[in-house]
Design an enzyme around this catalytic site. Structure first.
Site, mmCIF file in Angstrom:
data_model
loop_
_atom_site.group_PDB
_atom_site.id
_atom_site.type_symbol
_atom_site.label_atom_id
_atom_site.label_comp_id
_atom_site.label_asym_id
_atom_site.label_seq_id
_atom_site.Cartn_x
_atom_site.Cartn_y
_atom_site.Cartn_z
ATOM 1 N N TYR A 295 -15.475 10.613 69.562
ATOM 2 C CA TYR A 295 -14.863 10.062 70.754
ATOM 3 C C TYR A 295 -15.325 8.628 71.004
ATOM 4 O O TYR A 295 -16.491 8.359 71.054
ATOM 5 C CB TYR A 295 -15.191 10.916 71.986
ATOM 6 C CG TYR A 295 -14.076 10.818 72.961
ATOM 7 C CD1 TYR A 295 -13.224 11.885 73.173
ATOM 8 C CD2 TYR A 295 -13.808 9.618 73.611
ATOM 9 C CE1 TYR A 295 -12.154 11.773 74.027
ATOM 10 C CE2 TYR A 295 -12.745 9.499 74.452
ATOM 11 C CZ TYR A 295 -11.925 10.578 74.661
ATOM 12 O OH TYR A 295 -10.869 10.453 75.507
ATOM 13 N N ARG B 116 -16.138 9.999 82.565
ATOM 14 C CA ARG B 116 -16.567 10.293 81.190
ATOM 15 C C ARG B 116 -15.515 11.081 80.415
ATOM 16 O O ARG B 116 -15.854 11.826 79.488
ATOM 17 C CB ARG B 116 -17.924 11.033 81.201
ATOM 18 C CG ARG B 116 -19.003 10.173 81.836
ATOM 19 C CD ARG B 116 -20.362 10.809 81.920
ATOM 20 N NE ARG B 116 -21.274 9.925 82.639
ATOM 21 C CZ ARG B 116 -21.941 8.912 82.083
ATOM 22 N NH1 ARG B 116 -21.835 8.696 80.797
ATOM 23 N NH2 ARG B 116 -22.723 8.148 82.813
ATOM 24 N N LYS C 51 -7.639 6.493 82.818
ATOM 25 C CA LYS C 51 -8.570 7.611 83.003
ATOM 26 C C LYS C 51 -7.901 8.967 82.826
ATOM 27 O O LYS C 51 -8.205 9.931 83.529
ATOM 28 C CB LYS C 51 -9.266 7.532 84.378
ATOM 29 C CG LYS C 51 -10.012 6.239 84.638
ATOM 30 C CD LYS C 51 -11.244 6.070 83.754
ATOM 31 C CE LYS C 51 -11.980 4.780 84.036
ATOM 32 N NZ LYS C 51 -11.377 3.592 83.396
ATOM 33 N N ASP D 231 -8.994 -0.421 83.196
ATOM 34 C CA ASP D 231 -9.634 -1.264 82.181
ATOM 35 C C ASP D 231 -8.750 -1.463 80.955
ATOM 36 O O ASP D 231 -9.238 -1.867 79.905
ATOM 37 C CB ASP D 231 -10.999 -0.679 81.783
ATOM 38 C CG ASP D 231 -10.907 0.769 81.324
ATOM 39 O OD1 ASP D 231 -9.790 1.296 81.193
ATOM 40 O OD2 ASP D 231 -11.969 1.376 81.104
ATOM 41 N N ASP E 132 -8.028 -0.942 75.686
ATOM 42 C CA ASP E 132 -9.178 -1.325 76.499
ATOM 43 C C ASP E 132 -10.019 -2.231 75.613
ATOM 44 O O ASP E 132 -10.575 -1.773 74.613
ATOM 45 C CB ASP E 132 -9.940 -0.058 76.894
ATOM 46 C CG ASP E 132 -11.193 -0.351 77.700
ATOM 47 O OD1 ASP E 132 -11.589 -1.530 77.777
ATOM 48 O OD2 ASP E 132 -11.780 0.614 78.231
ATOM 49 N N TYR F 122 -17.933 -5.345 79.759
ATOM 50 C CA TYR F 122 -18.380 -4.028 79.346
ATOM 51 C C TYR F 122 -17.396 -3.397 78.349
ATOM 52 O O TYR F 122 -16.196 -3.383 78.581
ATOM 53 C CB TYR F 122 -18.569 -3.112 80.561
ATOM 54 C CG TYR F 122 -19.342 -1.891 80.138
ATOM 55 C CD1 TYR F 122 -20.671 -2.009 79.755
ATOM 56 C CD2 TYR F 122 -18.727 -0.661 80.036
ATOM 57 C CE1 TYR F 122 -21.381 -0.919 79.291
ATOM 58 C CE2 TYR F 122 -19.422 0.437 79.581
ATOM 59 C CZ TYR F 122 -20.747 0.298 79.210
ATOM 60 O OH TYR F 122 -21.437 1.382 78.737
ATOM 61 N N LYS G 20 -11.191 6.807 76.180
ATOM 62 C CA LYS G 20 -10.099 7.673 76.617
ATOM 63 C C LYS G 20 -8.791 7.057 76.148
ATOM 64 O O LYS G 20 -8.621 5.851 76.178
ATOM 65 C CB LYS G 20 -10.141 7.765 78.149
ATOM 66 C CG LYS G 20 -9.463 8.988 78.686
ATOM 67 C CD LYS G 20 -10.243 10.238 78.390
ATOM 68 C CE LYS G 20 -9.324 11.424 78.256
ATOM 69 N NZ LYS G 20 -9.991 12.568 77.635
ATOM 70 N N ASP G 21 -7.880 7.914 75.691
ATOM 71 C CA ASP G 21 -6.616 7.411 75.159
ATOM 72 C C ASP G 21 -5.590 7.251 76.275
ATOM 73 O O ASP G 21 -4.527 7.854 76.241
ATOM 74 C CB ASP G 21 -6.099 8.343 74.066
ATOM 75 C CG ASP G 21 -6.330 9.810 74.398
ATOM 76 O OD1 ASP G 21 -7.236 10.086 75.197
ATOM 77 O OD2 ASP G 21 -5.611 10.664 73.873
ATOM 78 N N ASP G 22 -5.958 6.478 77.278
ATOM 79 C CA ASP G 22 -5.091 6.252 78.439
ATOM 80 C C ASP G 22 -3.669 5.922 77.990
ATOM 81 O O ASP G 22 -3.446 4.928 77.303
ATOM 82 C CB ASP G 22 -5.666 5.113 79.279
ATOM 83 C CG ASP G 22 -7.110 5.395 79.666
ATOM 84 O OD1 ASP G 22 -7.407 6.504 80.125
ATOM 85 O OD2 ASP G 22 -7.942 4.487 79.487
ATOM 86 N N ASN H 193 0.683 -2.249 60.974
ATOM 87 C CA ASN H 193 1.090 -1.456 62.128
ATOM 88 C C ASN H 193 -0.163 -1.131 62.945
ATOM 89 O O ASN H 193 -1.180 -0.759 62.361
ATOM 90 C CB ASN H 193 1.719 -0.164 61.573
ATOM 91 C CG ASN H 193 2.441 0.621 62.629
ATOM 92 O OD1 ASN H 193 1.864 0.941 63.657
ATOM 93 N ND2 ASN H 193 3.696 0.915 62.374
HETATM 94 C C1 F6R Z 1 -13.643 7.537 81.299
HETATM 95 C C2 F6R Z 1 -14.390 6.279 81.345
HETATM 96 C C3 F6R Z 1 -15.605 6.210 82.144
HETATM 97 C C4 F6R Z 1 -16.853 6.219 81.249
HETATM 98 C C5 F6R Z 1 -18.158 6.209 82.083
HETATM 99 C C6 F6R Z 1 -19.401 6.140 81.220
HETATM 100 O O1 F6R Z 1 -12.522 7.426 80.499
HETATM 101 O O2 F6R Z 1 -14.023 5.320 80.703
HETATM 102 O O3 F6R Z 1 -15.671 7.231 83.103
HETATM 103 O O4 F6R Z 1 -16.825 7.336 80.419
HETATM 104 O O5 F6R Z 1 -18.158 5.103 82.933
HETATM 105 O O6 F6R Z 1 -19.283 5.064 80.352
HETATM 106 P P1 F6R Z 1 -20.418 4.603 79.326
HETATM 107 O O7 F6R Z 1 -20.763 5.803 78.463
HETATM 108 O O8 F6R Z 1 -19.793 3.483 78.572
HETATM 109 O O9 F6R Z 1 -21.594 4.177 80.163
HETATM 110 MG MG MG Z 2 -8.880 2.946 80.490
HETATM 111 MG MG MG Z 3 -12.717 2.119 79.227
#
Ligand code: F6R
Ligand code: MG
Ligand code: MG
Length: 366
Positions: free
Chosen positions: A228, A265, A132, A52, A11, A90, A231-233, A104
């Site tokens: 954190y 989140r 997600k 994303d 991402d 974003y 997310k490790d999609d 690597n």
């Molecule tokens: C979950 C994800 C989103 C964000 C959420 C808040 O993996 O990427 O749900 O966690 O939109 O994002 P921030 O903290 O960047 O506003």
């Molecule tokens: Mg993602």
């Molecule tokens: Mg993201």
């Protein structure tokens, strides 16, 4: 000939939130990989996006963990991140955790799945890409593909698959692996891989010749960064047909929208919804979690295709069911089991709430 398929993703910035990758980034990535192809680092590539996450699917003859290939991928993601920055996207560059490349991309933020193989005369491949959610999302479907005879008819009736598969399972907390054989050790396998936050199916091998059948990205960004950061999609590669599960056996487990952690989140369980690449733009409560599958033929290290495999009305009912489950889960609001366990949460106010209330907790005398 020996060929390798490498899927490297990150991402590097999204449009309107953690939602989708705009065309500008895809174009930069395509141009960069086209240069890599011209200079002979890779033989072929396909660039796409799921939610994303920018996905670089590359084929070459240089083997797994190859420095040139990883460096090409890293520089490509960097270039895309620079454009993301310029456009004010974003979370620009959010998964690129290190400044300098050191041989690597593993441990640097991007997710990686690779398989080096002796190419069969026809080499069908499925590339799965999820958004997600986390790598444990593949545990249930991969178990069903490679160990459940009610899913995979070939385990019962194809002599070349009858001796079963070996699961390489990673303990992401202790950074160690164990190899277990199906069918004899089915219950041990399930005892581990049912814990999808800790024990992750990382690779699957065919027992008759130890050929790799599947590989999953097992990067846990939260553990890499110590905190954190995204997310490790996950992504996964699975080989199909002729001694491996048939294409339809590989896709079949995804007709059940099982609950996976991630979603809003990174802190909520939701159904994994199989969708076409065009529909991989999670918006409802930043989800629900999505999975896409692209089918290729790998031929002389070239990628023929892809076919967008979940772009099929046969998965309409799964998507409808996923929407019903999403409604049901959402009604729990901040309560478990919609919200994940405290230690799995991407964001948590719990420590500060506990700190604030420290003096107000009273010992119970009874
Ligand atoms: C979950 C994800 C989103 C964000 C959420 C808040 O993996 O990427 O749900 O966690 O939109 O994002 P921030 O903290 O960047 O506003
Ligand atoms: Mg993602
Ligand atoms: Mg993201």
């Amino acid at each position: 000939m020996r060929s390798t398929i490498s899927v490297i993703k990150a991402d590097v910035g999204g449009l309107a939130g953690h939602h989708m990758v705009p065309e500008q980034l895809l174009e930069v990535a395509r141009n960069s990989l086209a240069d890599g192809k011209k200079s002979g680092i890779i033989e072929d590539f396909h660039v796409t996006a799921v939610g994303d996450d920018l996905q670089l699917i590359m084929s070459h003859t240089k083997g797994e963990n190859n420095e040139e290939v990883h460096s090409l991928a890293w520089n490509t993601l960097k270039k895309a991140a620079d454009v993301a920055e310029k456009l004010g996207l974003y979370g620009a560059g959010q998964d690129l955790l290190k400044d300098t490349f050191s041989g690597n991309v593993k441990g640097m933020g991007p997710g990686v799945a690779e398989i080096e193989m002796e190419e069969r005369p026809s080499e069908p491949i499925v590339v799965f890409m999820a958004d997600k959610t986390s790598p444990g999302a593949f545990n249930l479907p991969l178990f069903r593909v490679f160990a459940d005879p009610f899913n995979t008819a070939g385990l019962v009736i194809d002599p070349s698959m009858h001796s079963g598969f070996t699961f390489e399972i990673m303990d992401v907390y202790e950074n160690r692996i164990v190899k277990l054989n199906a069918p004899e050790e089915l219950y041990d396998i399930l005892a581990l891989v049912g814990s999808i936050g800790r024990y992750i199916i990382r690779r699957v091998y065919r027992r008759s010749d130890e050929e790799t059948a599947a590989a999953v990205s097992t990067t846990k960004l939260n553990l890499i960064a110590g905190k954190y950061v995204g997310k490790d999609d996950p992504v996964a590669i699975v080989r199909a047909q002729h001694g491996f599960p048939a294409l339809g056996e590989i896709l079949e487990p995804f007709s059940f929208p099982h609950l996976v952690p991630g979603w809003m989140r990174g802190s909520h369980y939701g159904p994994l919804m199989p969708v076409s690449v065009g529909d991989a733009r999670p918006s409802r409560f930043d989800g629900p979690p999505r999975i896409c599958a692209l089918g290729f033929i790998l031929h002389e290290a070239r990628l023929i295709g892809p076919s967008d495999l979940f772009s099929d009305p046969a998965f309409d009912e799964t998507r409808r069911k996923a929407n019903i489950i999403a409604d049901y889960m959402r009604r729990h609001g901040p309560f478990m089991p919609h919200r994940v366990e405290s230690q799995e949460m991407e964001y948590t106010t719990l420590p500060s709430v506990l700190e604030k209330l420290k003096e107000r907790f009273e010992e119970l005398e009874e």
